[in-house]
Design a protein around this motif. Structure first.
Motif, PDB file in Angstrom:
ATOM      1  N   LYS A  64       0.821  -1.214   0.000  1.00  0.00           N
ATOM      2  CA  LYS A  64       0.000   0.000   0.000  1.00  0.00           C
ATOM      3  C   LYS A  64       0.853   1.262   0.000  1.00  0.00           C
ATOM      4  CE  LYS A  64      -3.593   2.285   2.751  1.00  0.00           C
ATOM      5  NZ  LYS A  64      -4.409   2.188   3.997  1.00  0.00           N
ATOM      6  N   ASP A  65       2.009   1.233   0.654  1.00  0.00           N
ATOM      7  CA  ASP A  65       2.858   2.419   0.789  1.00  0.00           C
ATOM      8  C   ASP A  65       3.955   2.509  -0.269  1.00  0.00           C
ATOM      9  OD1 ASP A  65       1.395   3.113   3.017  1.00  0.00           O
ATOM     10  OD2 ASP A  65       2.752   2.127   4.425  1.00  0.00           O
ATOM     11  N   GLU A 107       4.135   3.435  -3.430  1.00  0.00           N
ATOM     12  CA  GLU A 107       4.219   4.582  -4.331  1.00  0.00           C
ATOM     13  C   GLU A 107       4.803   5.817  -3.656  1.00  0.00           C
ATOM     14  OE1 GLU A 107       0.740   5.236  -6.968  1.00  0.00           O
ATOM     15  OE2 GLU A 107      -0.119   3.521  -5.889  1.00  0.00           O
ATOM     16  N   HIS A 108       4.598   5.942  -2.351  1.00  0.00           N
ATOM     17  CA  HIS A 108       4.998   7.179  -1.671  1.00  0.00           C
ATOM     18  C   HIS A 108       5.961   6.955  -0.508  1.00  0.00           C
ATOM     19  CE1 HIS A 108       1.723   8.887  -3.995  1.00  0.00           C
ATOM     20  NE2 HIS A 108       0.885   8.013  -3.440  1.00  0.00           N
ATOM     21  N   GLY A 109       6.311   5.712  -0.229  1.00  0.00           N
ATOM     22  CA  GLY A 109       7.168   5.465   0.925  1.00  0.00           C
ATOM     23  C   GLY A 109       8.476   4.793   0.560  1.00  0.00           C
ATOM     24  N   GLU A 110       9.581   5.505   0.771  1.00  0.00           N
ATOM     25  CA  GLU A 110      10.900   4.917   0.520  1.00  0.00           C
ATOM     26  C   GLU A 110      11.150   3.730   1.435  1.00  0.00           C
ATOM     27  OE1 GLU A 110      13.213   5.430  -1.660  1.00  0.00           O
ATOM     28  OE2 GLU A 110      12.291   7.106  -2.725  1.00  0.00           O
ATOM     29  N   ARG A 168       9.483   0.594   0.046  1.00  0.00           N
ATOM     30  CA  ARG A 168      10.216   0.027  -1.094  1.00  0.00           C
ATOM     31  C   ARG A 168      11.492  -0.663  -0.637  1.00  0.00           C
ATOM     32  NH1 ARG A 168       8.291   4.709  -3.786  1.00  0.00           N
ATOM     33  NH2 ARG A 168      10.194   5.886  -3.404  1.00  0.00           N
ATOM     34  N   GLN A 192       1.869   0.399  -8.314  1.00  0.00           N
ATOM     35  CA  GLN A 192       2.323  -0.634  -7.385  1.00  0.00           C
ATOM     36  C   GLN A 192       2.775  -1.880  -8.143  1.00  0.00           C
ATOM     37  OE1 GLN A 192      -1.162  -1.190  -4.982  1.00  0.00           O
ATOM     38  NE2 GLN A 192      -0.748   0.580  -3.656  1.00  0.00           N
TER      39      GLN A 192
END
Length: 506
Positions: free
Chosen positions: A415-416, A418-421, A424, A451
């Motif tokens: 879920k995170d 796309e926006h959470g380093e 990833r 995603q």
């Protein structure tokens, strides 16, 4: 007269020895009687002392829990009444905390009651020490405790956190290093009810905390009484749901990350309640686990998934099916045998069945867990660690010992993406770990193309989520496989339809 004394003297000369013997015998008999009387008196005294001691011990036991030594519920209520009276006069509040251990049943099942009893004794000692040895804590029963202390509304959260720290510290029982969580229910006097209802109200609050996943705390609210009645009704309905045909399986496809073709499906349990409609698994699965219903339901899930897989094979679709395995099933000695029996009866090869086991269950590191993983591997079952990542740092060594075939990345990280380093980085680390251990990697909860692209770039093997398909009935999935699916949807891998060609699903 002289003659008389003469005759007496003659008689004594003749019978004196006999008379003396008789006198001595009487003296001995009197002495023995006196000794026996003395000993009998002493025995009676000792018996009276023992009876008094026994009465004292019995009286003490009536006020103590024989396992933990904590005061009884009755004694706690008496002490609470006295404390409430004093607090009322001083204008202060009193808090009752009801404690339910999380994970205790798993310890009992895995190691036996002797270890479980040792855990309860240690927890009781910790709580008693924290209260300074005062009679303010009792074991209500099983793995539940109740205590009271002076506390106001502003301090309730900190009180709950303190109790969770005390109970949650690692402990040693029978040479085993163990740890349990804690659900806390709180009731404040006078705000949350009269004194005789405080323990019951705190107990309702604790059960509410359990229903939300455990290892948390809740304060009593009057609405909880209504919720508790609904909870009881739901449990009663769940006991009959299987026999009444209210349980069903839906299937969510898994997608190959490189070809974006459908390769497998996960069987997901649903409850079609006649009055409530579809009941969420997040609501009824914890109830089934808590009330001993999950083994029968879990066995039905395996049987139904095997039956459906066999039906699909009859029309040429031989697809791997994944089922979720509960802790109660995993700790059952005959779980693997039951699964293999279902597979044999329906003609499904074991390597076409994936057993998904949550990470927190896999890292319990109990003999039952390790034994179940060994038996599943030896039987040829495909074992997957579900929701992987939440306990990443604490589970690496255990993952190596268990040697599963697959890791399934927790949807929270997906879920995170796309926006959470950080997300990833964690997914990348999981994929690299899997590669080093030669494990398959699945990502669930994929809802966007972004995603999907990130997960493909990171090297995931399979994807699952609403981007590709929502869970659907077996009939809908079969229609899709036959070419009646949405035009923009993923296609099924062709090899799944050929019964003679090898199907490389790894």
């Amino acid at each position: 007269m002289g003659a008389l004394w003469g005759d007496l003297g003659s008689w004594l000369d003749e019978h004196g020895a006999v008379l003396l013997g008789l006198l001595l015998l009487v003296a001995v008999l009197l002495s023995v009687t006196a000794v026996l009387a003395w000993r009998q008196w002493q025995s009676r005294q000792r018996l009276r002392q023992r009876l008094a001691s026994a009465h004292s011990e019995l009286s003490d036991l009536r006020g103590r829990d024989p396992l933990t030594g904590l005061v009884s519920r009755e004694t706690l209520e008496e002490e609470l009444a006295a404390t409430v009276t004093g607090a009322e006069a001083a204008g202060r509040s009193v808090c009752v905390a009801y404690l339910g251990l999380d994970g205790f049943r798993a310890i009992n099942d895995a190691y036996g009651m002797r270890v479980g009893d040792a855990v309860l004794k240690e927890i009781a000692t910790r709580l008693s020490d924290w209260l300074g040895g005062k009679p303010q804590v009792t074991r209500v029963g099983g793995d539940e405790f109740a205590l009271f202390c002076k506390c106001d509304a502003a301090g309730l959260d900190e009180l709950a956190r303190t109790l969770q720290r005390i109970v949650g510290q690692p402990l040693k029982a029978e040479a085993l290093n163990l740890q349990v969580g804690l659900s806390v229910g709180l009731a404040l006097y006078p705000d949350d009810g009269a004194r005789p209802r405080l323990v019951a109200h705190a107990g309702l609050a604790m059960r509410t905390a359990k229903l939300t996943g455990g290892n948390g705390h809740a304060r009593f609210d009057p609405a909880m009484s209504v919720n508790h009645r609904e909870h009881s009704e739901l449990v009663q309905d769940l006991r009959h749901a299987l026999a009444r045909g209210q349980l069903l399986l839906v299937y969510q496809p898994k997608i190959d990350a490189r070809s974006l073709q459908i390769t497998a499906a996960e069987a997901l349990l649903r409850w079609q309640h006649p009055k409530r409609g579809i009941v969420s698994p997040a609501q009824f699965i914890p109830l089934a686990e808590r009330h001993g219903l999950i083994r029968h339901i879990g066995a039905w899930v395996i049987e139904e998934a095997c039956r459906q897989a066999a039906q699909w094979r009859e029309v040429g679709l031989r697809m791997r099916i994944a089922v979720n395995i509960s802790g109660h099933q995993l700790r059952s000695e005959d779980f693997v045998d039951q699964m293999l029996d279902s597979l044999r009866r329906h003609g499904i090869p074991p390597n076409r069945m994936t057993c998904e086991i949550t990470e927190n269950l896999a890292i319990e590191d109990t003999p039952a867990t390790r034994g179940a993983f060994d038996r599943m591997r030896q039987a040829g079952l495909h074992v997957s660690i579900d929701d992987f990542g939440a306990g990443f740092s604490s589970s690496l060594a255990q993952i190596r010992r268990l040697a599963p075939a697959e890791l399934k990345i927790d949807s929270g990280f997906v879920k995170d993406l796309e926006h959470g380093e950080d997300a990833r980085a964690i997914v990348h680390a999981i994929v690299q770990l899997a590669r080093s251990l030669q494990l398959h990697v699945v990502a669930e909860g994929v809802e966007s193309e972004a995603q999907r692209d990130i997960l493909v770039a990171l090297g995931c093997d399979e994807l699952q989520g609403y981007l590709f398909a929502k869970p659907m009935s077996a009939t809908a999935l079969a229609l899709w496989a036959s070419g009646d699916g949405p035009s923009e949807a993923s296609a099924f891998r062709p090899s799944l339809f050929d019964p003679t060609a090898p199907s490389n699903l790894e």
